[in-house]
Design a protein around this motif. Structure first.
Motif, short mmCIF file in Angstrom:
data_model
loop_
_atom_site.label_atom_id
_atom_site.label_comp_id
_atom_site.label_asym_id
_atom_site.label_seq_id
_atom_site.Cartn_x
_atom_site.Cartn_y
_atom_site.Cartn_z
N MET A 19 0.90 -1.19 -0.05
CA MET A 19 -0.02 -0.09 -0.01
C MET A 19 0.94 1.17 -0.21
SD MET A 19 -3.01 1.38 -0.05
CE MET A 19 -4.23 0.30 0.78
N LYS A 22 -0.46 7.06 -3.88
CA LYS A 22 -0.88 7.04 -5.51
C LYS A 22 0.06 8.04 -5.91
CE LYS A 22 -4.17 6.92 -9.10
NZ LYS A 22 -5.61 6.87 -9.27
N ARG A 49 -5.77 -1.70 -6.55
CA ARG A 49 -6.88 -1.40 -5.80
C ARG A 49 -6.60 -0.13 -5.47
NH1 ARG A 49 -6.11 -6.62 -4.43
NH2 ARG A 49 -7.36 -8.01 -5.17
N SER A 51 -7.62 3.45 -3.42
CA SER A 51 -8.48 3.68 -1.93
C SER A 51 -9.76 4.52 -2.16
CB SER A 51 -7.50 4.59 -1.01
OG SER A 51 -7.19 5.64 -1.57
N SER A 52 -10.63 4.53 -1.40
CA SER A 52 -11.84 5.05 -1.73
C SER A 52 -11.54 6.70 -2.04
CB SER A 52 -12.75 4.96 -0.67
OG SER A 52 -12.33 5.59 0.68
N THR A 53 -10.67 7.18 -1.37
CA THR A 53 -10.30 8.54 -1.69
C THR A 53 -9.43 8.93 -2.75
OG1 THR A 53 -8.52 8.64 -0.05
CG2 THR A 53 -10.46 9.01 1.06
N LYS A 55 -6.32 8.70 -2.84
CA LYS A 55 -4.96 9.02 -2.09
C LYS A 55 -3.86 7.78 -2.09
CE LYS A 55 -2.70 11.20 1.54
NZ LYS A 55 -2.69 12.00 2.70
N TYR A 56 -4.32 6.73 -1.78
CA TYR A 56 -3.51 5.53 -1.73
C TYR A 56 -3.84 4.27 -3.16
CZ TYR A 56 -2.67 7.41 2.81
OH TYR A 56 -2.19 8.37 3.53
N GLY A 58 -3.28 0.40 -3.59
CA GLY A 58 -3.09 -1.27 -3.21
C GLY A 58 -2.52 -1.77 -4.58
#
Length: 88
Positions: A19, A22, A49, A51-53, A55-56, A58
Motif C-alpha cells: 500500500m 498514489k 486497488r 483507496s476510496s479517496t 490518495k492511496y 494497493g
C-alpha cells in the motif's frame, strides 16, 4: 522432530500486498524491485486497488519465493521506497 525455519515450502508463488501513496512511479518502482528479486516476475499479474479517496493505491504482486532470505530482502527493499506505506 526437526524444527522448520519457515512454514513456506520453497520455491512457491507468494503474494505480497503493498500500500502506497498514489504516485506516477509507484507501480513501476514496485515492479523493478520485484524483478530484482525474482527475474521471472510477470508484471501482467499485478493487481491494483485504489483507496476510496484515491490518495492511496494497493498493489498486489506475486513473486516466486525461493528462500526466507529472499523474501526478507524483498520486504526491506519495498519498505525503503518513500511512497510505500505498508507491505503485507
Amino acid at each position: 522432530m526437526a524444527r522448520k525455519d519457515s512454514l513456506i515450502e520453497y520455491p512457491s508463488l507468494f503474494p505480497i500486498k503493498v500500500m502506497g501513496l498514489k504516485h506516477d512511479n509507484l507501480v513501476s518502482a514496485i515492479t523493478a524491485i520485484a524483478h530484482h528479486f525474482d527475474p521471472a516476475f510477470d508484471a501482467s499479474t499485478i493487481e491494483l486497488r485504489p483507496s476510496s479517496t484515491g490518495k492511496y493505491l494497493g498493489v498486489t504482486i506475486t513473486v516466486t519465493a525461493t528462500s526466507r532470505e529472499q523474501l526478507d530482502d524483498l520486504y526491506r527493499a519495498l519498505t525503503s521506497d518513500p511512497h510505500v506505506k505498508v507491505v503485507l
